[in-house]
Design an enzyme around this catalytic site. Structure first.
Site, PDB file in Angstrom:
ATOM      1  N   GLU A 131       0.945  -1.146  -0.082  1.00 34.49           N
ATOM      2  CA  GLU A 131      -0.170   0.022  -0.011  1.00 34.49           C
ATOM      3  C   GLU A 131       0.699   1.109   0.081  1.00 34.49           C
ATOM      4  O   GLU A 131       0.649   2.302  -0.633  1.00 34.49           O
ATOM      5  CB  GLU A 131      -0.953  -0.070   1.131  1.00 34.49           C
ATOM      6  CG  GLU A 131      -1.868   1.146   1.140  1.00 34.49           C
ATOM      7  CD  GLU A 131      -2.705   1.449   2.418  1.00 34.49           C
ATOM      8  OE1 GLU A 131      -3.983   1.869   2.468  1.00 34.49           O
ATOM      9  OE2 GLU A 131      -2.006   1.401   3.501  1.00 34.49           O
ATOM     10  N   TRP A 173      -8.313  -1.888  -0.198  1.00 37.68           N
ATOM     11  CA  TRP A 173      -9.098  -1.325  -0.866  1.00 37.68           C
ATOM     12  C   TRP A 173     -10.361  -1.861  -1.750  1.00 37.68           C
ATOM     13  O   TRP A 173     -10.853  -1.136  -2.333  1.00 37.68           O
ATOM     14  CB  TRP A 173      -8.218  -0.216  -1.660  1.00 37.68           C
ATOM     15  CG  TRP A 173      -7.439   0.791  -0.882  1.00 37.68           C
ATOM     16  CD1 TRP A 173      -6.201   0.700  -0.383  1.00 37.68           C
ATOM     17  CD2 TRP A 173      -7.870   2.160  -0.428  1.00 37.68           C
ATOM     18  NE1 TRP A 173      -5.845   1.841   0.336  1.00 37.68           N
ATOM     19  CE2 TRP A 173      -6.929   2.740   0.208  1.00 37.68           C
ATOM     20  CE3 TRP A 173      -9.174   2.846  -0.631  1.00 37.68           C
ATOM     21  CZ2 TRP A 173      -6.901   4.103   0.879  1.00 37.68           C
ATOM     22  CZ3 TRP A 173      -9.172   4.072  -0.117  1.00 37.68           C
ATOM     23  CH2 TRP A 173      -8.102   4.812   0.454  1.00 37.68           C
ATOM     24  N   TYR A 191      -4.564   9.424  -2.079  1.00 44.91           N
ATOM     25  CA  TYR A 191      -3.465   9.720  -1.621  1.00 44.91           C
ATOM     26  C   TYR A 191      -2.221   9.777  -2.430  1.00 44.91           C
ATOM     27  O   TYR A 191      -1.790  10.689  -2.770  1.00 44.91           O
ATOM     28  CB  TYR A 191      -2.861   8.566  -0.572  1.00 44.91           C
ATOM     29  CG  TYR A 191      -3.913   8.483   0.750  1.00 44.91           C
ATOM     30  CD1 TYR A 191      -3.557   9.353   1.694  1.00 44.91           C
ATOM     31  CD2 TYR A 191      -4.744   7.441   0.735  1.00 44.91           C
ATOM     32  CE1 TYR A 191      -4.374   9.182   2.796  1.00 44.91           C
ATOM     33  CE2 TYR A 191      -5.634   7.591   1.766  1.00 44.91           C
ATOM     34  CZ  TYR A 191      -5.353   8.240   2.971  1.00 44.91           C
ATOM     35  OH  TYR A 191      -6.109   8.158   4.194  1.00 44.91           O
ATOM     36  N   CYS A 216      -7.743   9.708   5.265  1.00 46.20           N
ATOM     37  CA  CYS A 216      -7.985   9.690   6.809  1.00 46.20           C
ATOM     38  C   CYS A 216      -6.492  10.411   7.411  1.00 46.20           C
ATOM     39  O   CYS A 216      -6.683  11.401   8.347  1.00 46.20           O
ATOM     40  CB  CYS A 216      -7.951   8.297   7.395  1.00 46.20           C
ATOM     41  SG  CYS A 216      -9.638   7.427   6.994  1.00 46.20           S
ATOM     42  N   ARG A 271      -7.114  12.651  10.668  1.00 46.34           N
ATOM     43  CA  ARG A 271      -8.590  13.063  11.037  1.00 46.34           C
ATOM     44  C   ARG A 271      -9.368  12.014  11.762  1.00 46.34           C
ATOM     45  O   ARG A 271     -10.038  12.261  12.596  1.00 46.34           O
ATOM     46  CB  ARG A 271      -9.296  13.823   9.960  1.00 46.34           C
ATOM     47  CG  ARG A 271      -9.769  12.626   9.019  1.00 46.34           C
ATOM     48  CD  ARG A 271     -10.499  13.237   7.985  1.00 46.34           C
ATOM     49  NE  ARG A 271     -10.689  12.120   6.822  1.00 46.34           N
ATOM     50  CZ  ARG A 271     -11.877  11.261   6.918  1.00 46.34           C
ATOM     51  NH1 ARG A 271     -12.616  11.196   8.106  1.00 46.34           N
ATOM     52  NH2 ARG A 271     -11.982  10.416   6.033  1.00 46.34           N
ATOM     53  N   ASP A 305      -9.322   4.501  12.533  1.00 44.55           N
ATOM     54  CA  ASP A 305      -9.813   3.148  13.135  1.00 44.55           C
ATOM     55  C   ASP A 305      -8.654   2.543  13.763  1.00 44.55           C
ATOM     56  O   ASP A 305      -7.648   1.863  13.354  1.00 44.55           O
ATOM     57  CB  ASP A 305      -9.794   2.132  11.634  1.00 44.55           C
ATOM     58  CG  ASP A 305     -10.452   0.732  12.066  1.00 44.55           C
ATOM     59  OD1 ASP A 305     -10.215   0.373  13.097  1.00 44.55           O
ATOM     60  OD2 ASP A 305     -10.541   0.164  11.166  1.00 44.55           O
TER      61      ASP A 305
END
Length: 375
Positions: A62, A84, A142, A202, A260, A263
């Protein structure tokens, strides 16, 4: 020494003790706290949690996907990374529109395509290039922002022209030319493109900080690196003398990321390791020593279907942290070929990296703890 597992366990306990119930976009429900920070000294080892087995190759794939500027899940699937999948399939089911596909697919195929399962969708992405190109895309997330941030500039009078900013290459250039800059930052939060993303970032940005090592710190580095090092050689010493006799880095480099939404059970362990590896990659390129890794965390939550798993992990005793060895892929098969080719640029190096370029050394962990992913 391993303090990152303990800090992570304390954060899990903090959420259990102080979290408030909140709804969320997935409908799962969470317990949440706000405004936390997690810190790690890279000298203690690589921050891959040991209190549960981590999917190392998945995390590496990733990060490399981000660094390549890629936004299509095909690259991830080629390395058995399925982080994803759910977002891509959700977009496919939501956006699916017969009119938008009439130019690509025969009408008799349409009903079959609209009803395919997630597993069939993933298989189609792997085997059908045209399908993957269209439906493997996740929007300007991203990688797009890191490598191709889109801006606008005046071309002639009031006419606006598109301008692309490669934030990663700009960062590397600035680190090499102005390492004390307070503008060593990369952002993924492009307000103008948020509505085109399957999921707004995130972890939405990171900042780099460097400092010059003292003479004593550099001599300590030299003593660890060179077997023939003799500290008595250095009665009166300066940085230039160390550079000449025992070349070791002059600076340390630290990374702080901002997030922000966290998880905490499934995502945060990946974020910690991913930014730790990003720090290692950048440090290698600019010849600096990784020092501090810091995460500033906003809405820090546990999904309600992760609570029992979190309690299990809290009760586990950490192992020592591993180390990471980075090996660039050898593009050039013959020494004479190498001699006639220019040095690889950082752009070339990024494209050459594969998950097997990053070797974990001495990783010992507790077993994996299974938990569902909420999309």
């Amino acid at each position: 020494m391993n303090t990152i597992d303990r800090k992570y366990q304390e954060l899990l306990q903090d959420i259990l003790d102080n979290g408030v119930e909140k709804g969320d976009r997935t409908g799962t429900g969470t317990i949440s706290v706000f405004g936390r920070q997690i810190r790690h000294k890279m000298s203690q080892g690589f921050p891959l949690l040991t209190t549960k087995k981590m999917a190392w190759n998945v995390m590496v794939a990733e990060l490399l996907w981000f660094l390549r500027g890629d936004t299509n899940i095909k690259f991830l699937l080629d390395y058995d990374c399925h982080i994803w999948d759910g977002d891509a399939y959700k977009r496919y089911k939501t956006v699916y529109d017969i009119e938008s596909r009439e130019s690509t697919y025969a009408l008799e195929e349409l009903h079959m395509l609209s009803d395919i399962t997630k597993e069939e969708f993933i298989k189609r992405i792997k085997t059908d290039d045209a399908f993957a190109k269209k439906w493997g895309e996740l929007g300007p997330i991203y990688g797009k922002q890191w490598r191709q941030w889109q801006g606008w500039m005046d071309m002639r009078g009031n006419e606006k022209g598109s301008l692309w900013y490669d934030q990663i290459l700009i960062l590397i250039h600035d680190l090499k030319t102005n390492p004390d800059s307070r503008r060593l930052m990369v952002s993924a939060w492009n307000v103008a493109e948020l509505d085109q993303m399957v999921l707004p970032p995130c972890h939405y940005g990171f900042q780099i900080y460097t400092r010059e090592l003292s003479i004593e710190e550099r001599l300590d580095l030299a003593s660890k690196k060179y077997e023939m090092f003799d500290p008595f050689d250095f009665h009166v010493v300066d940085h230039e003398e160390i550079d000449k006799l025992y070349p070791v880095p002059r600076r340390t480099i630290s990374l702080m990321w901002n997030q922000r939404s966290v998880d905490t059970f499934l995502g945060l362990p990946f974020n910690i390791a991913s930014y730790g590896l990003l720090l290692e990659i950048i440090a290698k390129e600019v010849n600096m020593v990784p020092e501090d890794l810091i995460g500033n965390l906003g809405d820090v939550h546990l999904y309600k279907n992760h609570i029992e798993q979190a309690k299990e992990q809290i009760g586990r005793e950490p192992y020592d942290l591993p180390k990471v060895q980075i090996t660039e892929r050898n593009w050039y098969q013959h020494e004479k070929v190498k001699e006639n080719l220019p040095p690889k640029t950082f752009r070339d190096i990024i494209l050459s990296y594969r998950p097997d370029c990053f070797e974990l050394i001495g990783y010992e962990s507790h077993p994996k703890i299974k938990a569902p992913l909420s999309n």
